[in-house]
Enzyme design. Structure first.
Site, short mmCIF file in Angstrom:
data_model
loop_
_atom_site.label_atom_id
_atom_site.label_comp_id
_atom_site.label_asym_id
_atom_site.label_seq_id
_atom_site.Cartn_x
_atom_site.Cartn_y
_atom_site.Cartn_z
N GLY A 10 0.78 -1.12 -0.01
CA GLY A 10 -0.01 0.12 -0.05
C GLY A 10 0.80 1.26 0.02
O GLY A 10 0.17 2.23 0.59
N SER A 11 1.98 1.26 -0.42
CA SER A 11 2.82 2.45 -0.43
C SER A 11 2.24 3.39 -1.31
O SER A 11 2.24 4.70 -1.19
CB SER A 11 4.28 2.25 -0.88
OG SER A 11 4.26 1.74 -2.30
N ASN A 12 1.58 3.05 -2.48
CA ASN A 12 0.86 3.88 -3.40
C ASN A 12 -0.39 4.37 -3.05
O ASN A 12 -0.77 5.65 -3.13
CB ASN A 12 0.74 3.19 -4.87
CG ASN A 12 1.81 2.96 -5.63
OD1 ASN A 12 2.64 4.07 -6.23
ND2 ASN A 12 2.60 1.93 -5.52
N HIS A 53 -5.34 -8.87 -9.22
CA HIS A 53 -6.13 -9.59 -9.85
C HIS A 53 -6.54 -9.13 -11.50
O HIS A 53 -6.66 -7.79 -11.48
CB HIS A 53 -7.64 -9.66 -9.16
CG HIS A 53 -7.45 -10.51 -8.09
ND1 HIS A 53 -8.62 -10.82 -7.21
CD2 HIS A 53 -6.72 -11.56 -7.84
CE1 HIS A 53 -8.44 -11.86 -6.23
NE2 HIS A 53 -7.34 -12.34 -6.58
N ILE A 54 -6.78 -9.97 -12.24
CA ILE A 54 -7.14 -9.65 -13.61
C ILE A 54 -8.62 -9.33 -13.43
O ILE A 54 -9.26 -10.16 -12.97
CB ILE A 54 -6.92 -10.49 -14.46
CG1 ILE A 54 -5.03 -10.71 -14.73
CG2 ILE A 54 -7.43 -10.15 -16.01
CD1 ILE A 54 -5.06 -11.93 -15.69
N HIS A 101 1.08 0.55 -13.38
CA HIS A 101 1.99 -0.50 -13.80
C HIS A 101 3.17 -0.17 -13.70
O HIS A 101 3.58 1.03 -14.38
CB HIS A 101 1.39 -1.07 -15.15
CG HIS A 101 2.07 -2.43 -15.70
ND1 HIS A 101 2.13 -3.42 -15.01
CD2 HIS A 101 2.90 -2.39 -16.71
CE1 HIS A 101 2.93 -4.44 -15.56
NE2 HIS A 101 3.28 -3.75 -16.55
N ASP A 161 -2.89 -4.37 -19.13
CA ASP A 161 -1.91 -3.21 -19.19
C ASP A 161 -2.10 -2.56 -20.52
O ASP A 161 -0.99 -2.16 -21.05
CB ASP A 161 -0.73 -3.59 -18.72
CG ASP A 161 -0.63 -4.29 -17.44
OD1 ASP A 161 -0.05 -5.34 -17.10
OD2 ASP A 161 -1.65 -3.62 -16.42
N GLU A 203 6.48 5.72 -9.21
CA GLU A 203 5.14 5.48 -9.13
C GLU A 203 4.57 6.56 -8.19
O GLU A 203 3.18 6.69 -8.42
CB GLU A 203 5.02 4.19 -8.55
CG GLU A 203 5.28 3.28 -9.42
CD GLU A 203 5.07 1.79 -8.98
OE1 GLU A 203 5.47 1.42 -7.71
OE2 GLU A 203 4.67 0.73 -9.60
N1 LIG Z 1 -8.76 -6.30 -17.27
C1 LIG Z 1 -7.68 -5.89 -16.57
N2 LIG Z 1 -7.42 -6.24 -15.31
C2 LIG Z 1 -6.30 -5.73 -14.74
C3 LIG Z 1 -5.34 -4.84 -15.26
C4 LIG Z 1 -5.68 -4.61 -16.62
O1 LIG Z 1 -5.08 -3.82 -17.28
N3 LIG Z 1 -6.71 -5.09 -17.14
N4 LIG Z 1 -4.00 -4.37 -14.64
C5 LIG Z 1 -3.76 -5.22 -13.47
C6 LIG Z 1 -2.55 -5.07 -12.71
N5 LIG Z 1 -1.71 -5.80 -13.22
C7 LIG Z 1 -0.52 -5.29 -13.84
O2 LIG Z 1 -0.42 -4.15 -13.89
C8 LIG Z 1 -1.62 -7.46 -13.12
C9 LIG Z 1 -2.22 -7.93 -11.69
C10 LIG Z 1 -2.14 -9.37 -11.79
C11 LIG Z 1 -2.30 -10.24 -12.87
C12 LIG Z 1 -2.45 -11.63 -12.91
O3 LIG Z 1 -1.74 -12.47 -13.40
N6 LIG Z 1 -3.07 -12.06 -11.59
C13 LIG Z 1 -3.43 -13.33 -11.61
C14 LIG Z 1 -3.20 -13.88 -10.07
C15 LIG Z 1 -2.04 -13.32 -9.68
C16 LIG Z 1 -1.93 -13.54 -8.26
O4 LIG Z 1 -2.95 -13.69 -7.31
O5 LIG Z 1 -0.57 -13.61 -7.66
C17 LIG Z 1 -4.97 -13.83 -11.80
O6 LIG Z 1 -5.63 -12.57 -11.65
O7 LIG Z 1 -5.45 -14.68 -12.00
C18 LIG Z 1 -1.74 -9.52 -14.18
C19 LIG Z 1 -1.73 -8.24 -14.29
C20 LIG Z 1 -5.02 -5.59 -12.63
N7 LIG Z 1 -5.81 -5.86 -13.31
N1 GAR Z 2 0.80 -5.75 -12.25
C1 GAR Z 2 0.40 -4.77 -11.07
C2 GAR Z 2 1.61 -4.59 -10.42
O1 GAR Z 2 2.63 -5.22 -10.42
N2 GAR Z 2 1.38 -3.49 -9.51
C3 GAR Z 2 2.54 -3.18 -8.84
O2 GAR Z 2 2.24 -3.53 -7.26
C4 GAR Z 2 3.13 -2.63 -6.45
C5 GAR Z 2 2.10 -2.24 -5.29
O3 GAR Z 2 3.09 -1.40 -4.35
P1 GAR Z 2 2.33 -0.89 -3.08
O4 GAR Z 2 1.36 -2.07 -2.51
O5 GAR Z 2 3.31 -0.80 -2.22
O6 GAR Z 2 1.37 0.27 -3.55
C6 GAR Z 2 3.58 -1.33 -7.16
O7 GAR Z 2 5.00 -1.34 -7.78
C7 GAR Z 2 2.71 -1.56 -8.62
O8 GAR Z 2 3.22 -0.87 -9.83
#
Ligand SMILES: Nc1nc2c(c(=O)[nH]1)N[C@@H](CN(C=O)c1ccc(C(=O)N[C@@H](CCC(=O)O)C(=O)O)cc1)CN2
Ligand code: GAR
EC number: 2.1.2.2
Length: 217
Positions: free
Chosen positions: A31-33, A114-115, A132, A172, A201
């Site tokens: 949660g730093s962001n 999560h996606i 991202h 993304d 970020e």
């Molecule tokens: N539909 C979208 N969903 C999300 C996006 C997006 O652009 N479109 N951005 C992501 C954030 N993210 C990267 O920036 C990202 C986060 C997680 C995953 C992923 O593969 N998650 C897996 C589970 C991973 C885990 O639990 O450790 C999953 O959801 O099955 C990919 C990209 C946020 N969502």
């Molecule tokens: N694909 C999504 C992804 O990698 N997100 C990344 O998770 C971190 C969250 O940090 P935080 O919990 O300290 O804010 C951040 O670096 C963000 O870019």
């Protein structure tokens, strides 16, 4: 406020109860962001209010940050939901409805791991943006910082960075709102590079919220 001023304000069509620009922030980790957004609001550089912090991880430190600031939280772990026989899509739809209940103006994915499904995006009633830790069109998905660092070590790239983009079903790939380039430094450790990415970020996530808020004004 003096009565005549009240009447004057109402006459001008000003609302005396301007609804704050409401954010719902989705987190999965430290949660730093989220903290960067909280600090900007507390410091008066971001005119917004965090209506709720949502996490899929019960032990996410981001929840502690929110609770310490008396910000409402909602925990939505996926696995128990699936064990009860619900689908991932039902999880997304139910979560979107919970989020809608806070009447947000903007949903911020700040390390939400999560996606989100098209069903989530169909139900949610406000724009969704995501932070991202890579530049547009590069290293989509998870572990982006490590993957970029390894590409630099292989001599394939000289810089990476981070971006905030609109969320669409494709990972993304949504319209970019803002980004920051963070060049690599030869001999730098992954941890040191990651620290510089996170600092960037913390700037751009606040900048992105401000940009969208102003565009809506
Ligand atoms: N539909 C979208 N969903 C999300 C996006 C997006 O652009 N479109 N951005 C992501 C954030 N993210 C990267 O920036 C990202 C986060 C997680 C995953 C992923 O593969 N998650 C897996 C589970 C991973 C885990 O639990 O450790 C999953 O959801 O099955 C990919 C990209 C946020 N969502
Ligand atoms: N694909 C999504 C992804 O990698 N997100 C990344 O998770 C971190 C969250 O940090 P935080 O919990 O300290 O804010 C951040 O670096 C963000 O870019």
């Amino acid at each position: 406020m003096h009565l005549s001023s009240v009447k004057l304000s109402l006459a001008k069509g000003c609302s005396l109860s301007e609804k704050p620009y409401a954010l719902v922030v989705l987190v999965s980790g430290s949660g730093s962001n989220l903290q960067a957004i909280m600090d900007a609001i507390a410091g008066g550089t971001l005119d917004a209010q965090i209506a709720c912090v949502v996490s899929n991880k019960r032990k996410a430190y981001a929840l502690e940050r929110a609770e310490n600031a008396s910000i409402p939280t909602h925990v939505a772990p996926l696995k128990p939901y699936l064990r009860e026989g619900h689908t991932r899509e039902q999880y997304d739809v139910d979560l979107a409805q919970v989020i809608n209940g806070y009447a947000p103006d903007l949903i911020v994915l700040a390390g939400w791991m999560h996606i989100v499904s098209a069903a989530f995006l169909d139900v949610i009633q406000a724009p969704v943006i995501n932070l991202h830790p890579a530049l547009p069109g590069t290293f989509p998905g998870t572990h982006a910082i490590e993957r970029a660092y390894e590409a630099f070590q292989r001599g394939e790239i000289s810089q990476s960075g981070c971006m905030v983009h609109h969320v669409i079903p494709e990972i993304d790939a949504g319209e970019v709102i803002t980004q920051a380039i963070v060049p690599f430094t030869a001999g730098e450790s992954l941890d040191d590079y990651e620290t510089r990415i996170h600092a960037a970020e913390h700037r751009i996530i606040v900048e992105a919220v401000r940009q969208i808020q102003l565009a809506k004004a």
